[in-house]
Motif scaffolding. Structure first.
Motif, PDB file in Angstrom:
ATOM      1  N   ARG A  48       0.862  -1.191   0.000  1.00 41.80           N
ATOM      2  CA  ARG A  48       0.000   0.000   0.000  1.00 41.80           C
ATOM      3  C   ARG A  48       0.892   1.232   0.000  1.00 41.80           C
ATOM      4  O   ARG A  48       1.599   1.509   0.974  1.00 41.80           O
ATOM      5  N   LEU A  49       0.877   1.970  -1.098  1.00 44.16           N
ATOM      6  CA  LEU A  49       1.667   3.194  -1.238  1.00 44.16           C
ATOM      7  C   LEU A  49       0.754   4.384  -0.981  1.00 44.16           C
ATOM      8  O   LEU A  49      -0.256   4.558  -1.658  1.00 44.16           O
ATOM      9  N   ALA A  65      -3.823  10.325  -1.359  1.00 39.72           N
ATOM     10  CA  ALA A  65      -3.895   9.343  -2.442  1.00 39.72           C
ATOM     11  C   ALA A  65      -3.352   8.015  -1.954  1.00 39.72           C
ATOM     12  O   ALA A  65      -2.464   7.964  -1.096  1.00 39.72           O
ATOM     13  N   THR A  66      -3.885   6.943  -2.500  1.00 40.65           N
ATOM     14  CA  THR A  66      -3.453   5.593  -2.149  1.00 40.65           C
ATOM     15  C   THR A  66      -3.332   4.759  -3.413  1.00 40.65           C
ATOM     16  O   THR A  66      -4.219   4.792  -4.274  1.00 40.65           O
ATOM     17  N   LYS A 100       4.980   6.953   1.698  1.00 43.13           N
ATOM     18  CA  LYS A 100       5.484   5.735   2.320  1.00 43.13           C
ATOM     19  C   LYS A 100       4.794   4.501   1.742  1.00 43.13           C
ATOM     20  O   LYS A 100       3.706   4.585   1.174  1.00 43.13           O
ATOM     21  N   ALA A 101       5.464   3.378   1.891  1.00 45.69           N
ATOM     22  CA  ALA A 101       4.924   2.092   1.447  1.00 45.69           C
ATOM     23  C   ALA A 101       4.872   1.154   2.644  1.00 45.69           C
ATOM     24  O   ALA A 101       5.798   1.126   3.463  1.00 45.69           O
ATOM     25  N   GLN A 137      -7.350   0.519   9.985  1.00 47.49           N
ATOM     26  CA  GLN A 137      -7.602   1.470   8.919  1.00 47.49           C
ATOM     27  C   GLN A 137      -6.980   0.937   7.628  1.00 47.49           C
ATOM     28  O   GLN A 137      -6.149   0.057   7.642  1.00 47.49           O
ATOM     29  N   GLY A 138      -7.399   1.525   6.512  1.00 46.59           N
ATOM     30  CA  GLY A 138      -6.822   1.111   5.238  1.00 46.59           C
ATOM     31  C   GLY A 138      -7.743   0.189   4.461  1.00 46.59           C
ATOM     32  O   GLY A 138      -8.961   0.148   4.663  1.00 46.59           O
ATOM     33  N   PHE A 139      -7.139  -0.585   3.571  1.00 47.99           N
ATOM     34  CA  PHE A 139      -7.888  -1.462   2.674  1.00 47.99           C
ATOM     35  C   PHE A 139      -8.588  -2.571   3.445  1.00 47.99           C
ATOM     36  O   PHE A 139      -8.026  -3.176   4.352  1.00 47.99           O
TER      37      PHE A 139
END
Length: 447
Positions: free
Chosen positions: A8-9, A71-72, A159-160, A378-380
């Motif tokens: 995930r960038l 952005a992701t 960051k990744a 959090q996140g995908f």
């Protein structure tokens, strides 16, 4: 189950400092008076746009600032390998950002924004599948420098992070009762089977046989949903798909509980009267609700499929909206749930009322069938890729490992993906024909 490596960038914590000119041009609007924006581009991925907040020149960006995502980009191993390929123009992949002053959009075909400058951040993605890496965090000069320390400065964090996922692929269209395979590289392993059927409120023998001995109380409870809105006329109702593990035990289901009905004077399902599905999980010898999916046909020029997915923490509590967006009815697309990224056209929304429980559950089934992962992580979360109308659709489902602790967790997302895919057909114009697998004896078989 072994997950597939993903990365995930993220691009976040944007800010812009522009020195105040001693004699500003009359035609120039200072960014403190007008919002700025940027366009973020990564090779082989769609362009993303984000607002850039103005930051007073005398202020410092706080070190403890929480990450605000702009952005992701979600990278599979194949994406990383493709980006790592060297070209005659660049030895390393780069994230390119163009910063604009003024408002987004265009007036009379002319872009409203004025290009301030461009930023390029080199990316070395090797090893990011297992270890997080920060490529840039801080201020960087952007635009032309007329005097020392007089250039505009742009703040960003790039960051990744590792984001492993389970990947599932339907071996056929959901209405054809296919197998579901787990994918890892070139390995395909069967993990689930699906059974499509009709749940008829008037004929109990046609009801979903998703649990081997489904209690009559559960059937009555399911039948009660949507019964007030069933009406004479054009409607599609009673569809159900049950997900079984390899032993044959039912582990999840999606049941159409509100019919998809043509709105008066048209042949489409309207947003004001959507059809809906319940996503169900077994518990205590019966089905229990986990989520609700609503779908309708948009009236815009795109003529897309509109949808809203809600998590059901408790039958007495308010549902939590996790995704709301549109898909192309003709081309298909991706249904996505991602938390913490704000709300946008891609359907990513932040839960409105999720709260962390006092203690972590011992299994994903504690704390109301999986509410807690949404409150903590959090996140995908998941995505489901589906095809458009008239195309052979074999949904591909990706689920974050953070949201899967047991077979039933994964099966619930597979059932949700099937409901999204079937909604493409349920929302077809009523002047169009459905394939025979989707027609029961209450519907006219048109072909």
């Amino acid at each position: 189950m072994d997950p597939c490596p993903f990365v995930r960038l993220t691009v976040g914590n944007l800010a812009l400092k522009i020195p105040v000119a001693s004699k500003p041009a009359r035609s120039v609007v200072h960014p403190s008076l007008s919002p700025c924006f940027c366009k973020i581009k990564l090779k082989n991925f769609p362009l993303q746009t984000a607002v850039v907040p103005y930051f007073p020149p005398e202020n410092q960006f706080p070190d403890n600032q929480l990450q605000t995502l702009a952005a992701t980009f979600h990278l599979s191993k194949a994406d990383i390998d493709k980006l790592a390929q060297k070209s005659i123009f660049s030895s390393k992949p780069c994230l390119k950002i163009a910063v604009y002053t003024g408002r987004r959009g265009s007036t009379c075909g002319v872009n409203s924004g004025c290009l301030l400058g461009k930023v390029s951040v080199p990316l070395d993605l090797a090893g990011t599948e297992s270890k997080a890496c920060v490529f840039h965090n801080g201020w960087i000069s952007v635009g032309k420098e007329t005097k020392k320390d007089s250039s505009a400065r742009f703040h960003l964090n790039v960051k990744a992070e590792p984001d492993p996922r389970y990947v599932f692929q339907f071996d056929g269209e959901p209405e054809c009762s296919p197998q579901v395979f787990q994918i890892r590289g070139n390995i395909r392993q069967p993990v689930f089977t699906c059974k499509f059927s009709f749940r008829n409120t008037g004929d109990r023998n046609q009801g979903s046989r998703s649990l081997r001995s489904e209690p009559s109380s559960s059937r009555r409870w399911l039948s009660s949903f949507g019964s007030e809105r069933e009406r004479l006329g054009k409607e599609r109702k009673g569809w159900s798909i049950t997900v079984h593990d390899l032993s044959g035990s039912p582990v999840a289901a999606a049941s159409m509980v509100t019919p998809f009905v043509a709105s008066p004077g048209s042949g489409r399902v309207s947003r004001s009267n959507p059809g809906s599905w319940l996503i169900l999980r077994p518990g205590g010898g019966t089905w229990k609700p986990w989520g609700r999916l609503e779908a309708w046909r948009e009236r815009s020029s795109s003529d897309g499929l509109g949808y809203r997915f809600e998590l059901i923490p408790d039958m007495s509590a308010a549902a939590i909206v996790l995704a709301e967006s549109t898909l192309s009815s003709s081309k298909g697309g991706k249904f996505v749930i991602e938390l913490g990224g704000g709300s946008g056209s891609n359907g990513r929304v932040t839960p409105r009322s999720a709260t962390s429980p006092a203690c972590s559950p011992r299994s994903s089934g504690d704390f109301r069938y999986g509410l807690w992962p949404f409150a903590v992580h959090q996140g995908f979360v998941m995505s489901a890729g589906v095809e458009g109308e008239g195309k052979c659709s074999k949904p591909r489902v990706e689920v974050s490992v953070q949201h899967v602790n047991c077979t039933e967790d994964a099966a619930a997302y597979v059932a949700l993906a099937a409901a999204v895919d079937l909604s493409i057909d349920a929302c077809r114009l009523f002047s169009q024909r459905l394939r025979k697998e989707l027609c029961n004896h209450h519907q006219e078989l048109l072909g």
